[in-house]
Design an enzyme around this catalytic site. Structure first.
Site, PDB file in Angstrom:
ATOM      1  N   GLU A 132      32.657  38.556  49.147  1.00 19.95           N
ATOM      2  CA  GLU A 132      33.293  39.093  47.938  1.00 19.95           C
ATOM      3  C   GLU A 132      32.268  40.026  47.280  1.00 19.95           C
ATOM      4  O   GLU A 132      31.130  39.620  47.051  1.00 19.95           O
ATOM      5  CB  GLU A 132      33.689  37.948  46.997  1.00 19.95           C
ATOM      6  CG  GLU A 132      34.162  38.376  45.614  1.00 19.95           C
ATOM      7  CD  GLU A 132      35.383  39.274  45.635  1.00 19.95           C
ATOM      8  OE1 GLU A 132      36.434  38.839  46.119  1.00 19.95           O
ATOM      9  OE2 GLU A 132      35.285  40.441  45.177  1.00 19.95           O
ATOM     10  N   GLU A 134      41.955  43.424  48.325  1.00 18.00           N
ATOM     11  CA  GLU A 134      41.869  44.405  47.215  1.00 18.00           C
ATOM     12  C   GLU A 134      41.464  45.785  47.716  1.00 18.00           C
ATOM     13  O   GLU A 134      40.929  46.600  46.974  1.00 18.00           O
ATOM     14  CB  GLU A 134      40.894  43.949  46.105  1.00 18.00           C
ATOM     15  CG  GLU A 134      41.310  42.719  45.358  1.00 18.00           C
ATOM     16  CD  GLU A 134      40.972  41.434  46.087  1.00 18.00           C
ATOM     17  OE1 GLU A 134      41.856  40.579  46.199  1.00 18.00           O
ATOM     18  OE2 GLU A 134      39.838  41.298  46.560  1.00 18.00           O
ATOM     19  N   GLU A 186      44.767  42.606  52.706  1.00 16.67           N
ATOM     20  CA  GLU A 186      45.722  42.012  51.768  1.00 16.67           C
ATOM     21  C   GLU A 186      46.487  43.174  51.150  1.00 16.67           C
ATOM     22  O   GLU A 186      47.612  43.462  51.550  1.00 16.67           O
ATOM     23  CB  GLU A 186      44.962  41.197  50.717  1.00 16.67           C
ATOM     24  CG  GLU A 186      45.865  40.561  49.695  1.00 16.67           C
ATOM     25  CD  GLU A 186      45.084  40.020  48.506  1.00 16.67           C
ATOM     26  OE1 GLU A 186      45.407  38.930  48.048  1.00 16.67           O
ATOM     27  OE2 GLU A 186      44.168  40.710  48.016  1.00 16.67           O
ATOM     28  N   GLU A 220      49.097  33.925  47.226  1.00 17.57           N
ATOM     29  CA  GLU A 220      48.185  33.356  46.230  1.00 17.57           C
ATOM     30  C   GLU A 220      48.723  33.502  44.804  1.00 17.57           C
ATOM     31  O   GLU A 220      48.341  32.732  43.922  1.00 17.57           O
ATOM     32  CB  GLU A 220      46.799  34.009  46.340  1.00 17.57           C
ATOM     33  CG  GLU A 220      46.801  35.489  45.999  1.00 17.57           C
ATOM     34  CD  GLU A 220      45.425  36.152  46.182  1.00 17.57           C
ATOM     35  OE1 GLU A 220      44.622  35.636  46.962  1.00 17.57           O
ATOM     36  OE2 GLU A 220      45.184  37.174  45.537  1.00 17.57           O
TER      37      GLU A 220
HETATM   38  C1  NOJ Z   1      41.023  37.677  45.719  1.00 16.63           C
HETATM   39  C2  NOJ Z   1      41.449  37.431  47.110  1.00 16.63           C
HETATM   40  O1  NOJ Z   1      42.737  37.943  47.345  1.00 16.63           O
HETATM   41  C3  NOJ Z   1      41.383  35.955  47.375  1.00 16.63           C
HETATM   42  O2  NOJ Z   1      41.887  35.660  48.652  1.00 16.63           O
HETATM   43  C4  NOJ Z   1      39.971  35.488  47.205  1.00 16.63           C
HETATM   44  O3  NOJ Z   1      39.952  34.098  47.342  1.00 16.63           O
HETATM   45  C5  NOJ Z   1      39.416  35.857  45.834  1.00 16.63           C
HETATM   46  N1  NOJ Z   1      39.650  37.228  45.549  1.00 16.63           N
HETATM   47  C6  NOJ Z   1      37.938  35.601  45.724  1.00 16.63           C
HETATM   48  O4  NOJ Z   1      37.243  36.463  46.570  1.00 16.63           O
HETATM   49 CA    CA Z   2      43.872  39.680  45.956  1.00 14.90          CA
END
Ligand code: NOJ
Ligand code: CA
Length: 702
Positions: free
Chosen positions: A416, A485, A503, A509
């Site tokens: 991330e 993102e 994504e 989610e």
């Molecule tokens: C957003 C992502 O879509 C998700 O899958 C992830 O768990 C969180 N960010 C943290 O990185």
């Molecule tokens: Ca996301």
């Protein structure tokens, strides 16, 4: 006098010839699809697209505004044009089918702008049976070497007030629910401002939408507009003129408002228009993949489609945290971070997921929150928040590597960035070297939050370059990527099959941390987001209520529909997103997730209507097994599925995972039935899908 007359006579012939030359359009066609190109009286390039001789795109302007020439869209003459036909077949490294036909008629028009510096511009059109792709080419030329695009002025003049499935033109996120409205009703202002789900910035253009834009005309023609091969250029959004039904390209700007910094020779991405009177043809179209370049590397054996589980849903639902500590300032007497007791990525818990994956024949285990930085990932330390190599004290990377390897499982890396992209670029070699050292072959990246330090937009040229830089770096390290993102895909997985999924849309989610996705959401995704490439939607939630501490929060589908998503949402990486214990509790239904493959020899789009329903059958790569997914929106529906694609004369064991009689996504989502029948190519299955429901079917030779 005579000389003067002759001169004017010759001039008039020239003018007439020129005018007739300009008025008689250049044409190229394939079956029902026809493209016309001409210059108008001002020398503006115009193209039009016809399907069955009816206009899909009425004569529409092409061109640019450049920083040093705001009028690079008229005053052109045609220097020459040429045509060619291509009919070839190629095989993707992984995909929905194992062979793809690339069949088109191409027209290239060479233009020169007469009044200014004789600048050159080519426009290349490719007409396919199911649509059109076109792009601009800036040839190498002395008077247009380095330049700034302030606007691309491509228009799509629609033939009427079509129904559209759209999300607002936000420069930084595509994680929106879809709105269905007439073109004339598109107005995203309220939508963006009222949105409480997402940290969006207000879209500056209240009439802009993102692509892929799906539309349906009053006489039932389906039209999809997107782009292919987005490289070194900003993403294209569409500004909507509500009265003339004209869409105009609106490129995502950089931090100071420019659109693209280019050097000739340069080709823009392809603008794509997919057209059919059958919705199923839109989903079967391969135009976007075909407009991307072939893969340039030959050793692709390390690229492995796979299913995975993960230390993930527990953080999404609040059961555990990404972070090991509550914040950076809370330290123990010996100066270490003070554990909060809720850290998900601890060695014992990760082992639990590895055991479950190994026992289920699932290849991957994603682990988020394993590295330091999460205790302040949005905050003051953002520029150097993560180093991507330092594990939290309770995550034993060495031990887990051995443990996973011994069980034949791969741990999936998580990087991330929290939008700190320059930091990631500085660290990326070290980060990927760590992956190589510990045998990680796949990384999930993320770009939550504002891109720092300059405030570039997620979908601008700078970030488009960044995403591809990561893919190329990953390629050097034999690593596959699943980006979150990031900009929505444009078929680049043909060229870079290590970019396996992204994504770039509103995933499952959102059912955890917001009011969720409407039951129709997954029936729109194949017609919009998925047109450009695979999506990491994270399906497979079995506990559909009571997973969140927020009252009334629930997933907006039935359990059978969660299974069907493994087929209707295509991805070579598919997560089984729920907790092991929730799968253990429903082992019979989990069997479908164990069985379903992620790579295919063939795909049949059986039924589809955007916003209403989708039914798809796929044949497992290298095997005789078929799998079907059928989903519906908030209405119940009967899906009638002839199995005439099966081998004639063969008998098959068919297992049907369906909604039960009393299933309803809202009141009783987890009820399902499993039925076994023996069928053949003459059989017709009739399935009852509940409101918000679906069905998943496995078909294996007897
Ligand atoms: C957003 C992502 O879509 C998700 O899958 C992830 O768990 C969180 N960010 C943290 O990185
Ligand atoms: Ca996301």
């Amino acid at each position: 006098m005579l000389l003067k007359r002759i001169f004017f006579y010759l001039l008039s012939i020239l003018v007439i010839q020129n005018v007739t030359a300009q008025q008689k359009p250049l044409q190229t066609a394939m079956n029902k699809m026809k493209l016309e190109f001409r210059l108008d009286e001002k020398g503006t390039p115009l193209y039009a697209l016809y399907y069955n001789n009816k206009p899909v795109i009425q004569p529409s302007a092409l061109g640019f505004s450049l920083a040093d020439d705001s009028t690079f869209n008229y005053g052109f003459k045609i220097l020459s044009n040429e045509k060619r036909s291509v009919d070839e077949t190629w095989s993707p490294v992984w995909g929905e089918v194992n062979k793809i036909r690339n069949h088109y008629e191409e027209l290239t028009v060479h233009l020169q702008q007469t009044q200014k510096a004789n600048r050159l511009l080519n426009i290349v059109f490719r007409v396919f049976e199911d649509g059109l792709g076109f792009r601009y080419e800036f040839p190498n030329q002395p008077n247009l070497k380095y330049f700034i695009v302030t606007d691309e002025r491509t228009q799509f003049k629609l033939s009427g007030d079509h129904k559209a499935f759209w999300i607002p033109g936000d420069y930084d996120t595509n994680e929106y629910p879809y709105t269905t409205s007439k073109i004339s009703e598109i107005d995203n202002k309220d939508l963006v401002e009222k949105s409480t789900d997402i940290a969006v910035r207000v879209a500056p253009d209240r009439s802009a939408v993102q692509t892929p834009l799906m539309m349906k005309t009053n006489d039932d023609l389906y039209i999809n507009i997107h782009e292919a091969a987005l490289i070194n250029y900003p993403a294209m959004q569409l500004h909507v003129d509500n009265r003339s039904y004209t869409l105009s390209s609106s490129l995502v700007p950089d931090a100071i408002g420019n659109k693209a910094y280019l050097q000739s020779p340069f080709n823009t991405p392809w603008r794509t228009i997919i057209v059919s009177d059958k919705a199923t043809d839109i989903l079967a179209s391969k135009i976007i993949l075909n407009l991307n370049d072939p893969c340039t590397f030959t050793n692709t054996s390390w690229i492995e489609p796979m299913k995975f589980v993960g230390v993930w849903w527990e953080m999404q639902t609040g059961k555990s945290t990404w972070s090991y500590a509550n914040n950076r300032d809370e330290v123990t007497p010996d100066g270490n971070l003070k554990p909060n007791g809720k850290h998900g990525a601890n060695t014992a818990n990760v082992k639990r997921y590895i055991d479950f994956a190994a026992a289920s024949g699932i290849k991957g285990v994603l682990v988020e929150g394993w590295n330091t930085g999460w205790e302040d990932w949005f905050g003051n330390w953002k520029d150097k928040v993560f180093d991507f190599v330092t594990p939290y004290p309770d995550f034993d990377i060495k031990e887990l590597t051995h443990y996973a390897a011994a069980k034949g499982v791969k741990i999936i890396m998580h990087n991330e960035t929290s939008g700190s992209v320059t930091n990631y670029e500085r660290q990326i070699d070290t980060a990927f070297a760590l992956m190589n050292r510990f045998g990680y072959t796949s990384v999930k990246t993320g770009y939550v939050g504002k891109i720092i330090p300059r405030g570039e937009h997620h979908d601008g040229q700078y970030m488009v370059d960044h995403y591809l830089y990561v893919i190329q770096k990953a390629l050097q390290h034999n690593i596959t990527v699943d980006s979150h993102e990031s900009v929505r895909p444009t078929g680049l997985h043909r060229t870079y099959p290590n970019w396996m999924a992204s994504e770039a849309s509103r995933g499952n989610e959102y059912n955890a941390f917001s009011n969720g996705n409407a039951p129709e959401h997954e029936t729109i995704l194949p017609f919009t987001r998925l047109m450009g490439g695979p999506m990491d939607y994270t399906p497979g939630i079995f506990k559909l209520k009571g997973y969140s501490s927020v009252p009334n929060r629930q997933v907006h589908t039935t359990l059978a529909k969660q299974l069907a998503l493994y087929i209707t949402i295509y991805s070579p990486l598919q997560m089984a997103a729920d907790f092991p214990e929730n799968y253990e509790a429903k082992k019979d239904a989990f069997q479908f997730i164990k069985d379903v493959p992620v790579d295919w020899d063939d795909t049949k789009i059986l039924e589809a209507e955007p916003g209403d329903y989708v039914t798809i059958a796929r044949k497992e790569k290298g095997k005789a097994n078929w799998f079907i997914g059928a989903i519906t929106d908030e209405h119940n529906r009967t899906a009638t599925i002839p199995l005439n694609f099966l081998d004639k004369g063969k008998k098959y064991n068919v297992t049907i995972y369906a909604d039960a009689k009393d299933t309803d996504w809202k009141t009783n989502p987890e009820a399902y039935t499993i039925t076994h029948v023996v069928s053949d190519a003459n059989s017709i299955l009739t399935l009852q899908l509940a409101k918000g429901g679906g069905a998943a079917i496995s078909i294996m030779p007897l």
